[in-house]
Design a protein around this motif. Structure first.
Motif, PDB file in Angstrom:
ATOM      1  N   THR A 137      26.515  45.866 -11.945  1.00  0.00           N
ATOM      2  CA  THR A 137      26.917  46.276 -13.288  1.00  0.00           C
ATOM      3  C   THR A 137      26.855  45.105 -14.250  1.00  0.00           C
ATOM      4  OG1 THR A 137      28.625  47.357 -14.604  1.00  0.00           O
ATOM      5  CG2 THR A 137      29.402  45.837 -12.905  1.00  0.00           C
ATOM      6  N   CYS A 138      26.781  45.428 -15.523  1.00  0.00           N
ATOM      7  CA  CYS A 138      26.734  44.386 -16.559  1.00  0.00           C
ATOM      8  C   CYS A 138      28.083  44.239 -17.248  1.00  0.00           C
ATOM      9  CB  CYS A 138      25.639  44.714 -17.565  1.00  0.00           C
ATOM     10  SG  CYS A 138      25.668  46.433 -18.075  1.00  0.00           S
ATOM     11  N   ILE A 139      29.140  44.843 -16.684  1.00  0.00           N
ATOM     12  CA  ILE A 139      30.480  44.653 -17.267  1.00  0.00           C
ATOM     13  C   ILE A 139      31.419  44.018 -16.214  1.00  0.00           C
ATOM     14  CG2 ILE A 139      30.291  46.390 -19.084  1.00  0.00           C
ATOM     15  CD1 ILE A 139      31.849  48.356 -17.278  1.00  0.00           C
ATOM     16  N   GLY A 196      25.513  54.005 -22.433  1.00  0.00           N
ATOM     17  CA  GLY A 196      25.861  53.221 -21.234  1.00  0.00           C
ATOM     18  C   GLY A 196      25.199  51.862 -21.216  1.00  0.00           C
ATOM     19  N   CYS A 197      24.853  51.343 -22.389  1.00  0.00           N
ATOM     20  CA  CYS A 197      24.377  49.965 -22.496  1.00  0.00           C
ATOM     21  C   CYS A 197      25.316  49.251 -23.449  1.00  0.00           C
ATOM     22  CB  CYS A 197      22.957  49.887 -23.022  1.00  0.00           C
ATOM     23  SG  CYS A 197      22.414  48.180 -23.375  1.00  0.00           S
ATOM     24  N   PRO A 198      26.121  48.315 -22.963  1.00  0.00           N
ATOM     25  CA  PRO A 198      26.434  47.983 -21.577  1.00  0.00           C
ATOM     26  C   PRO A 198      27.082  49.179 -20.853  1.00  0.00           C
ATOM     27  CG  PRO A 198      27.228  46.270 -23.081  1.00  0.00           C
ATOM     28  CD  PRO A 198      26.808  47.420 -23.923  1.00  0.00           C
ATOM     29  N   THR A 229      22.184  50.903 -12.707  1.00  0.00           N
ATOM     30  CA  THR A 229      20.886  50.611 -13.332  1.00  0.00           C
ATOM     31  C   THR A 229      20.955  50.906 -14.823  1.00  0.00           C
ATOM     32  OG1 THR A 229      18.509  51.017 -13.182  1.00  0.00           O
ATOM     33  CG2 THR A 229      19.931  52.934 -12.881  1.00  0.00           C
ATOM     34  N   CYS A 230      19.845  50.794 -15.512  1.00  0.00           N
ATOM     35  CA  CYS A 230      19.743  51.206 -16.923  1.00  0.00           C
ATOM     36  C   CYS A 230      18.265  51.271 -17.267  1.00  0.00           C
ATOM     37  CB  CYS A 230      20.480  50.222 -17.832  1.00  0.00           C
ATOM     38  SG  CYS A 230      19.557  48.746 -18.250  1.00  0.00           S
ATOM     39  N   PRO A 231      17.903  51.963 -18.357  1.00  0.00           N
ATOM     40  CA  PRO A 231      16.465  52.102 -18.655  1.00  0.00           C
ATOM     41  C   PRO A 231      15.802  50.826 -19.151  1.00  0.00           C
ATOM     42  CG  PRO A 231      17.806  53.339 -20.241  1.00  0.00           C
ATOM     43  CD  PRO A 231      18.749  52.754 -19.241  1.00  0.00           C
ATOM     44  N   GLY A 250      23.173  48.999 -29.926  1.00  0.00           N
ATOM     45  CA  GLY A 250      22.226  48.143 -30.637  1.00  0.00           C
ATOM     46  C   GLY A 250      21.372  47.345 -29.672  1.00  0.00           C
ATOM     47  N   LYS A 251      21.969  46.940 -28.546  1.00  0.00           N
ATOM     48  CA  LYS A 251      21.205  46.169 -27.563  1.00  0.00           C
ATOM     49  C   LYS A 251      20.097  47.029 -26.973  1.00  0.00           C
ATOM     50  CE  LYS A 251      21.302  43.606 -23.269  1.00  0.00           C
ATOM     51  NZ  LYS A 251      22.042  42.822 -22.288  1.00  0.00           N
ATOM     52  N   ALA A 252      20.434  48.271 -26.612  1.00  0.00           N
ATOM     53  CA  ALA A 252      19.409  49.167 -26.042  1.00  0.00           C
ATOM     54  C   ALA A 252      18.317  49.409 -27.072  1.00  0.00           C
ATOM     55  CB  ALA A 252      20.040  50.482 -25.602  1.00  0.00           C
TER      56      ALA A 252
HETATM   57 FE1  F3S Z   1      23.572  46.452 -19.113  1.00  0.00          FE
HETATM   58 FE2  F3S Z   1      21.093  47.253 -19.066  1.00  0.00          FE
HETATM   59 FE3  F3S Z   1      22.362  47.073 -21.328  1.00  0.00          FE
HETATM   60  S1  F3S Z   1      21.940  45.646 -17.849  1.00  0.00           S
HETATM   61  S2  F3S Z   1      23.811  45.440 -21.072  1.00  0.00           S
HETATM   62  S3  F3S Z   1      22.864  48.465 -19.631  1.00  0.00           S
HETATM   63  S4  F3S Z   1      20.335  46.335 -20.924  1.00  0.00           S
END
Ligand code: F3S
Length: 396
Positions: free
Chosen positions: A117-119, A290-292, A348-350, A367-369
């Motif tokens: 995970t990214c959190i 879901g990003c993050p 995961t994530c796209p 905004g990151k996605a």
């Molecule tokens: Fe996480 Fe993927 Fe966004 S790793 S921060 S969901 S780019």
């Protein structure tokens, strides 16, 4: 660079080949950064583990470290990979599964928690002033800006080496003298700082400010809003620390303001028109949240929001990404979401993966996605708050 007796022994190979290799690289990098010494870290978060991003050369490097006997010496978590590890969704390309499995097995052999995970700040909350070596940009910005911990944005391979050595260079944001905000950002938008405004403000800051900003003027801010702000600023501007007035622990930064910019609603709306595609419901639309990765609260909030609707519109796929370690903890919520036709992917994530089918438009609250789906995947992306997205893509 000053090394303790123990560090000298680690470097000379007394603790094995993997430790020696880790120390050699860390000391070299530290010297190039002008670090006087190394600092012990309590938690390492390893990034750069997606087979889709690092391919065979990256997989070989991780496997080599495991083969050399590399084992983590501090608590270590890992970023998402390119595979939906529970296989609940068919949105991602599955060709990379074998490559990813090799990486995951090497990581786990080295003792890295299979959090994917990214959190990581929600698994192990950082303390004010504590030293970390984290590699995921949004997590780095959260650790420094919300929790007052100290970490640089470490490169993927370096995080693995730091996990083995339990140390990193004492440089950059580890030093108080570098945690100085010099640009005042006067934010005058009266709406609550939610995911939408947070994403816009973060992207704007990353695009327009190169030093550490001090943001003030916002009233109520949701956790999701802050999370999206920091992830976005870290994406467009590589910001590891954004000082948020009233949120960032006061003892973790100092101020030496020499520039001021005012960010008002008109400015942000004009900026949005430049970076975000106008929402258009024709064609295949991928709605993405879901990003993050979503926290439990955010997942609950989403389940509440969608409970007012019966299904997803026929031209839409709705994807939610969450931490791998939520399996078994959120099964009820996931079942509710899946009954509405929403796809839930764990670990995961796209952005770090590959989509099986290219959408005509992605709509997201992140905004990151938005930034990376456009830049790395060449997609058209529209920004919207989670509430507006749900309204737009779901039917009563
Ligand atoms: Fe996480 Fe993927 Fe966004 S790793 S921060 S969901 S780019």
């Amino acid at each position: 660079m000053f090394l303790t007796k123990l560090e000298e022994k680690m470097l000379s190979g007394e603790y094995g080949e993997a430790v020696a290799l880790a120390m050699k690289v860390i000391v070299k990098v530290g010297e190039s950064l002008g670090a006087e010494k190394l600092v012990k870290v309590r938690h390492v978060h390893v990034s750069g583990v997606s087979y889709s991003n690092i391919g065979e050369p990256g997989a070989r490097f991780i496997e080599k470290l495991a083969r050399l006997g590399g084992r983590v010496s501090v608590y270590t978590t890992s970023n998402p990979t390119c595979v939906d590890l529970y296989g609940l969704t068919r949105i991602f390309d599955e060709k990379l599964v074998m490559g990813q499995k090799k990486i995951n097995s090497a990581l786990e052999k080295m003792g890295i928690s299979s959090s994917y995970t990214c959190i990581p700040y929600l698994i192990n909350k950082p303390d004010v002033g504590e030293h970390l070596a984290w590699g995921e940009s949004n997590a780095v910005a959260m650790a420094n800006s919300v929790y007052g911990a100290r970490t640089n944005r470490e490169g993927g391979p370096l995080t693995l080496l730091a996990a083995i050595a339990g140390r990193t260079s004492y440089a950059g944001l580890h030093l108080m003298e570098n945690r100085v905000a010099r640009t005042l950002v006067e934010y005058t938008v009266s709406s609550k700082l939610d995911d939408y405004w947070g994403s816009l403000l973060g992207l704007y800051i990353g695009d327009n400010i190169s030093d550490i900003p001090f943001v003030k003027g916002f009233g109520e801010a949701s956790f999701l809003g802050v999370k999206e702000l920091l992830a976005s600023a870290a994406a467009t501007g590589s910001h590891g620390l954004v000082v948020l007035n009233g949120i960032t622990p006061r003892e973790s930064y100092s101020l030496d303001i020499n520039e001021k910019i005012v960010v008002d609603e008109k400015e942000l709306r004009n900026y949005k028109d430049k970076i975000s595609t106008q929402y258009d419901s024709k064609g295949y639309v991928l709605a993405y949240v879901g990003c993050p990765h979503l926290t439990l609260n955010e997942l609950n909030k989403l389940a509440n929001l969608v409970s007012r609707y019966t299904r997803i519109k026929s031209n839409v796929k709705f994807l939610v990404t969450i931490p791998y370690m939520y399996k078994g903890v959120v099964d009820d919520i996931v079942t509710i979401l899946r009954k509405k036709g929403i796809e839930v992917a764990y670990g995961t994530c796209p952005i770090v993966s590959r989509l099986r089918e290219k959408p005509d438009l992605v709509v997201t609250n992140s905004g990151k996605a938005l930034f990376y789906l456009k830049k790395l995947h060449g997609l058209e992306v529209s920004l919207a708050s989670i509430e507006n997205m749900v309204k737009e893509v779901m039917a009563k």
